[in-house]
Design an enzyme around this catalytic site. Structure first.
Site, PDB file in Angstrom:
ATOM      1  N   ASP A  88       0.999  -1.005  -0.477  1.00  0.00           N
ATOM      2  CA  ASP A  88       0.102  -0.304  -0.676  1.00  0.00           C
ATOM      3  C   ASP A  88       0.799   1.122  -0.351  1.00  0.00           C
ATOM      4  O   ASP A  88       1.903   1.643   0.667  1.00  0.00           O
ATOM      5  CB  ASP A  88      -0.972  -0.077   1.019  1.00  0.00           C
ATOM      6  CG  ASP A  88      -2.269   0.983   1.192  1.00  0.00           C
ATOM      7  OD1 ASP A  88      -2.382   1.175  -0.148  1.00  0.00           O
ATOM      8  OD2 ASP A  88      -2.313   1.105   2.338  1.00  0.00           O
ATOM      9  N   GLY A 187      -7.856   8.883   7.320  1.00  0.00           N
ATOM     10  CA  GLY A 187      -8.000   8.857   9.206  1.00  0.00           C
ATOM     11  C   GLY A 187      -8.660   9.410   9.261  1.00  0.00           C
ATOM     12  O   GLY A 187     -10.043   9.542   8.335  1.00  0.00           O
ATOM     13  N   GLY A 215      -9.062   5.726   2.109  1.00  0.00           N
ATOM     14  CA  GLY A 215      -9.445   6.362   3.357  1.00  0.00           C
ATOM     15  C   GLY A 215     -11.070   6.524   3.750  1.00  0.00           C
ATOM     16  O   GLY A 215     -11.620   7.335   3.769  1.00  0.00           O
TER      17      GLY A 215
HETATM   18  P1  13P Z   1      -8.137   4.905   6.661  1.00  0.00           P
HETATM   19  O1  13P Z   1      -6.686   5.169   7.564  1.00  0.00           O
HETATM   20  O2  13P Z   1      -8.609   5.848   6.349  1.00  0.00           O
HETATM   21  O3  13P Z   1      -9.136   4.451   6.462  1.00  0.00           O
HETATM   22  O4  13P Z   1      -7.051   5.110   5.206  1.00  0.00           O
HETATM   23  C1  13P Z   1      -6.860   3.855   5.014  1.00  0.00           C
HETATM   24  C2  13P Z   1      -6.127   3.696   3.662  1.00  0.00           C
HETATM   25  O5  13P Z   1      -7.101   4.486   2.284  1.00  0.00           O
HETATM   26  C3  13P Z   1      -5.149   3.281   3.307  1.00  0.00           C
HETATM   27  O6  13P Z   1      -4.388   3.054   2.201  1.00  0.00           O
END
Ligand code: 13P
Length: 290
Positions: A88, A187, A215
């Site tokens: 990721d 976040g 996200g």
């Molecule tokens: P969140 O922490 O907002 O769930 O985002 C995760 C993400 O997009 C990892 O690539």
């Protein structure tokens, strides 16, 4: 090739193609260690869901790529569901090549902070290598706000994906899936997130590969479900898992200040996290799709 013989770790091409056809999404859960991997794979197997285990650069640094590959491959042999280990937000070709050589079969090359042309050049280099090794590639166009790993993007520097550019980006890079910026942020949100669903539909009209929502924590469930109707096939979740896990561990220590056995104090964290994994699998509609 790789550290394992007969690895069952898969790329994400098939699972995302099926999700696209079936109008559901595959959840991509950010994992950090043995415990978080256990919770995700056990729950996904219980709900017969394909699943993606995502590791950011600092997770790989923390846990060690060889350990992660070995643990995830063990899970892939143990459970009869498709399991991908996904890099990721990786930013360098050299890291990605090294991890692919060791057995990873799915990656995101994130050059979204570069110019359009530079983004294409960097992504294309990764695509050429990854595809020659049977690995799938996700890339991002536009830029999400928020905090992920060591990457902090101020709201004012976030940029929405341009649908016409998205088409050109996909054609020129040959990527397998596209991460879109439509108003989500990594976040937690300060207020209700404003998601540009019309823009997502426009991107879907221009681009025929699976789309990825980053996200997704703290975004109301009905909105995530609406994005899935409009082409999102992979939903990334990190923060929504970390919070219940750590809260449950903290609560355990409040009740048992003398505790020192990780098997005891981590167990409530795993249980709390499992409830969210179930909720997210159902939100994605991936239960029963493995
Ligand atoms: P969140 O922490 O907002 O769930 O985002 C995760 C993400 O997009 C990892 O690539």
């Amino acid at each position: 090739m790789g550290i394992l013989k007969d690895s069952k770790i898969v790329n994400t091409i098939d699972m995302l193609a099926k999700a696209q056809k079936g109008q559901y999404a595959v959840p991509a859960f950010n994992i950090h260690n043995l415990e978080t991997i256990q919770v995700v794979v056990e729950t996904a197997a219980e709900y017969h869901s394909p699943v993606i285990l995502a590791g950011t650069p600092s997770t790989i640094e923390y846990a060690g790529i060889e350990y992660l590959i070995a643990i995830v491959d063990t899970a892939a042999h143990k459970y009869n569901i498709p399991i991908a280990l996904h890099l990721d937000h990786h930013e360098t070709f050299d890291d990605i090549r090294r991890y692919i050589n060791l057995g990873v079969r799915s990656c995101m090359i994130d050059a979204s902070h570069k110019s359009f042309e530079e983004n294409i050049r960097i992504v294309k280099e990764v695509v050429d290598y990854a595809h020659s090794m049977g690995a799938s590639v996700e890339a991002e166009l536009g830029r999400l706000g928020g905090i992920e790993d060591n990457m902090v993007v101020d709201e004012k520097d976030a940029m929405y994906t341009n649908p016409k550019q998205a088409k050109e980006f996909v054609e020129r890079t040959g990527i397998d899936s596209l991460a879109v910026a439509i108003g989500t942020a990594h976040g937690l949100y300060k207020g209700e997130p404003k998601i540009d669903l019309d823009r997502l539909s426009e991107i879907q009209r221009e681009v025929d590969i699976p789309l990825v929502l980053h996200g997704a924590s703290d975004v109301p469930e009905h909105i995530v479900m609406e994005t899935i109707k409009r082409g999102i096939c992979k939903v990334n979740i990190a923060t929504d898992l970390k919070i219940p896990f750590s809260n449950a561990v903290k609560a355990y220590f409040v009740e048992h200040p003398e505790a020192n056995d990780p098997r005891k104090y981590l167990t409530p964290g795993k249980k709390a996290m499992k409830q969210i994994v179930i909720k997210k699998i159902k939100m994605c509609g991936s239960d029963g799709k493995a």
